[in-house]
Scaffold this motif. Structure first.
Motif, PDB file in Angstrom:
ATOM      1  N   THR A 133     -21.297  -8.207  34.474  1.00 36.02           N
ATOM      2  CA  THR A 133     -20.080  -7.743  35.133  1.00 36.02           C
ATOM      3  C   THR A 133     -18.901  -7.775  34.174  1.00 36.02           C
ATOM      4  O   THR A 133     -18.105  -6.825  34.113  1.00 36.02           O
ATOM      5  N   GLU A 134     -18.775  -8.844  33.412  1.00 31.72           N
ATOM      6  CA  GLU A 134     -17.697  -8.947  32.419  1.00 31.72           C
ATOM      7  C   GLU A 134     -17.788  -7.822  31.397  1.00 31.72           C
ATOM      8  O   GLU A 134     -16.787  -7.173  31.068  1.00 31.72           O
ATOM      9  N   LYS A 135     -18.975  -7.592  30.896  1.00 29.10           N
ATOM     10  CA  LYS A 135     -19.171  -6.548  29.891  1.00 29.10           C
ATOM     11  C   LYS A 135     -18.894  -5.162  30.468  1.00 29.10           C
ATOM     12  O   LYS A 135     -18.299  -4.304  29.809  1.00 29.10           O
ATOM     13  N   ASN A 136     -19.319  -4.945  31.706  1.00 36.04           N
ATOM     14  CA  ASN A 136     -19.086  -3.659  32.353  1.00 36.04           C
ATOM     15  C   ASN A 136     -17.590  -3.423  32.553  1.00 36.04           C
ATOM     16  O   ASN A 136     -17.077  -2.329  32.286  1.00 36.04           O
ATOM     17  N   LEU A 137     -16.891  -4.449  33.010  1.00 40.46           N
ATOM     18  CA  LEU A 137     -15.439  -4.329  33.207  1.00 40.46           C
ATOM     19  C   LEU A 137     -14.729  -4.008  31.892  1.00 40.46           C
ATOM     20  O   LEU A 137     -13.859  -3.127  31.828  1.00 40.46           O
ATOM     21  N   GLN A 138     -15.102  -4.705  30.848  1.00 35.17           N
ATOM     22  CA  GLN A 138     -14.475  -4.474  29.547  1.00 35.17           C
ATOM     23  C   GLN A 138     -14.771  -3.075  29.030  1.00 35.17           C
ATOM     24  O   GLN A 138     -13.895  -2.400  28.486  1.00 35.17           O
ATOM     25  N   ALA A 139     -16.010  -2.625  29.219  1.00 33.71           N
ATOM     26  CA  ALA A 139     -16.384  -1.280  28.782  1.00 33.71           C
ATOM     27  C   ALA A 139     -15.608  -0.210  29.544  1.00 33.71           C
ATOM     28  O   ALA A 139     -15.340   0.879  29.016  1.00 33.71           O
ATOM     29  N   ALA A 140     -15.231  -0.526  30.778  1.00 33.79           N
ATOM     30  CA  ALA A 140     -14.480   0.415  31.608  1.00 33.79           C
ATOM     31  C   ALA A 140     -12.983   0.359  31.333  1.00 33.79           C
ATOM     32  O   ALA A 140     -12.217   1.140  31.908  1.00 33.79           O
ATOM     33  N   GLY A 141     -12.556  -0.578  30.474  1.00 36.30           N
ATOM     34  CA  GLY A 141     -11.153  -0.635  30.083  1.00 36.30           C
ATOM     35  C   GLY A 141     -10.349  -1.793  30.625  1.00 36.30           C
ATOM     36  O   GLY A 141      -9.163  -1.936  30.313  1.00 36.30           O
ATOM     37  N   TYR A 142     -10.965  -2.654  31.429  1.00 40.25           N
ATOM     38  CA  TYR A 142     -10.248  -3.782  32.015  1.00 40.25           C
ATOM     39  C   TYR A 142     -10.329  -5.017  31.103  1.00 40.25           C
ATOM     40  O   TYR A 142     -11.378  -5.288  30.509  1.00 40.25           O
ATOM     41  N   SER A 143      -9.244  -5.749  31.052  1.00 43.30           N
ATOM     42  CA  SER A 143      -9.233  -6.988  30.275  1.00 43.30           C
ATOM     43  C   SER A 143      -8.036  -7.828  30.708  1.00 43.30           C
ATOM     44  O   SER A 143      -7.130  -7.339  31.399  1.00 43.30           O
ATOM     45  N   GLY A 144      -8.053  -9.095  30.317  1.00 42.57           N
ATOM     46  CA  GLY A 144      -6.894  -9.942  30.561  1.00 42.57           C
ATOM     47  C   GLY A 144      -6.782 -10.555  31.942  1.00 42.57           C
ATOM     48  O   GLY A 144      -5.732 -11.097  32.297  1.00 42.57           O
ATOM     49  N   TRP A 145      -7.851 -10.507  32.752  1.00 38.55           N
ATOM     50  CA  TRP A 145      -7.786 -11.159  34.052  1.00 38.55           C
ATOM     51  C   TRP A 145      -7.852 -12.672  33.864  1.00 38.55           C
ATOM     52  O   TRP A 145      -8.380 -13.177  32.872  1.00 38.55           O
ATOM     53  N   GLU A 146      -7.342 -13.407  34.844  1.00 36.51           N
ATOM     54  CA  GLU A 146      -7.313 -14.869  34.754  1.00 36.51           C
ATOM     55  C   GLU A 146      -8.578 -15.491  35.325  1.00 36.51           C
ATOM     56  O   GLU A 146      -9.117 -16.454  34.783  1.00 36.51           O
ATOM     57  N   TYR A 147      -9.043 -14.950  36.447  1.00 35.54           N
ATOM     58  CA  TYR A 147     -10.247 -15.478  37.106  1.00 35.54           C
ATOM     59  C   TYR A 147     -11.186 -14.332  37.459  1.00 35.54           C
ATOM     60  O   TYR A 147     -10.741 -13.249  37.856  1.00 35.54           O
ATOM     61  N   LEU A 148     -12.472 -14.603  37.318  1.00 32.48           N
ATOM     62  CA  LEU A 148     -13.517 -13.730  37.839  1.00 32.48           C
ATOM     63  C   LEU A 148     -14.364 -14.593  38.765  1.00 32.48           C
ATOM     64  O   LEU A 148     -15.155 -15.418  38.317  1.00 32.48           O
ATOM     65  N   LEU A 149     -14.158 -14.429  40.060  1.00 38.66           N
ATOM     66  CA  LEU A 149     -14.807 -15.271  41.065  1.00 38.66           C
ATOM     67  C   LEU A 149     -16.012 -14.548  41.646  1.00 38.66           C
ATOM     68  O   LEU A 149     -15.895 -13.449  42.195  1.00 38.66           O
TER      69      LEU A 149
END
Length: 263
Positions: A187-203
């Protein structure tokens, strides 16, 4: 050969009648022949109106708990997603969220937070659902899990724009998903590949969260954030269960998703 006068008059009258009346008959016959097309168009229009009304009932939660998309509305959903209306609807919702966010005076202590769901909010699983009848097929957890593990779900332009704007305003971003803890890495890798970054929590759902209804699980997670001192100003999700329950945000923004329902 000569014809009697009465016969000539009769023949002339008949010929005149045929010339004058024939277009009207032809027109009526032509209209009659086209009638089935008009009926088909009427039925199509009626079905499209029904499916538009069904989408509205789903988005406003008037439909209550539902399991699958009506089979007669699959074509309507295909048009909705592929002809641009979905993107426009999402952009409008995101625009209202950003307009609200700009009115908040942040305290600058890192505790002013905004919550985001992931699936159908930050990441699009449309390609998976295209292959499964746009939600007209019963949910298959094993097949969907296989899709998730591919880590190829794209982001939404509107959600990425909102995500970035909120970061620039100074909000702390909390990602709260119904995905399992075992799916954290992909999920982290997918989010980053889609352009998202810098979140504080991934619950994500832990072992103790298995079997809980989405609204209960997400309410408990938000409650933990509140106890940590976070002020939940906004929450964006595609399901009402992302937004309702307890420890809710000051404002919640539902983005469109007529493909499935999670209680």
């Amino acid at each position: 050969m000569a014809f009697p006068r009465s016969t000539s008059i009769y023949f002339f009258t008949f010929l005149l009648f045929a010339i004058v009346i024939s277009p009207a008959i032809s027109s009526r016959v032509s209209s009659f022949i086209k009638l089935p097309t008009s009926v088909d168009e009427s039925v199509s229009s009626s079905l499209e109106s029904y499916c538009a009304g069904w989408r509205l009932a789903v988005e406003t939660d008037n439909a209550g708990k539902w399991k699958t998309v009506p089979s007669q509305c699959v074509s309507s959903l295909e048009t909705y997603y592929n002809k641009g209306q979905f993107d426009k609807d999402y952009s409008v919702a995101a625009g209202y969220a950003y307009a609200y966010a700009k009115t908040i005076k942040l305290k600058g202590d890192g505790k002013d937070a905004w919550v985001f769901d992931i699936d159908e909010t930050l990441l699009s699983n449309l390609e998976y659902y295209k292959a499964h009848g746009y939600g007209s097929e019963p949910y298959n957890s094993l097949a969907f899990n296989e899709w998730v593990l591919q880590g190829t779900a794209p982001g939404y332009a509107a959600s990425l724009k909102l995500f970035t704007r909120l970061q620039n305003l100074g909000f702390t971003l909390i990602l709260l998903t119904g995905r399992d803890e075992a799916q954290r890495s992909v999920t982290e890798k997918n989010l980053q590949a889609a352009g998202y970054s810098g979140w504080e929590y991934l619950l994500l759902r832990g072992h103790e969260d298995q079997g809980k209804a989405a609204a209960q699980y997400k309410s408990e997670q938000r409650s933990r954030m509140v106890k940590k001192g976070y002020r939940l100003h906004g929450n964006t999700g595609d399901q009402w269960s992302d937004l309702q329950g307890f420890s809710v945000a000051t404002r919640s923004f539902k983005v469109p998703n007529p493909m499935y329902y999670i209680a």
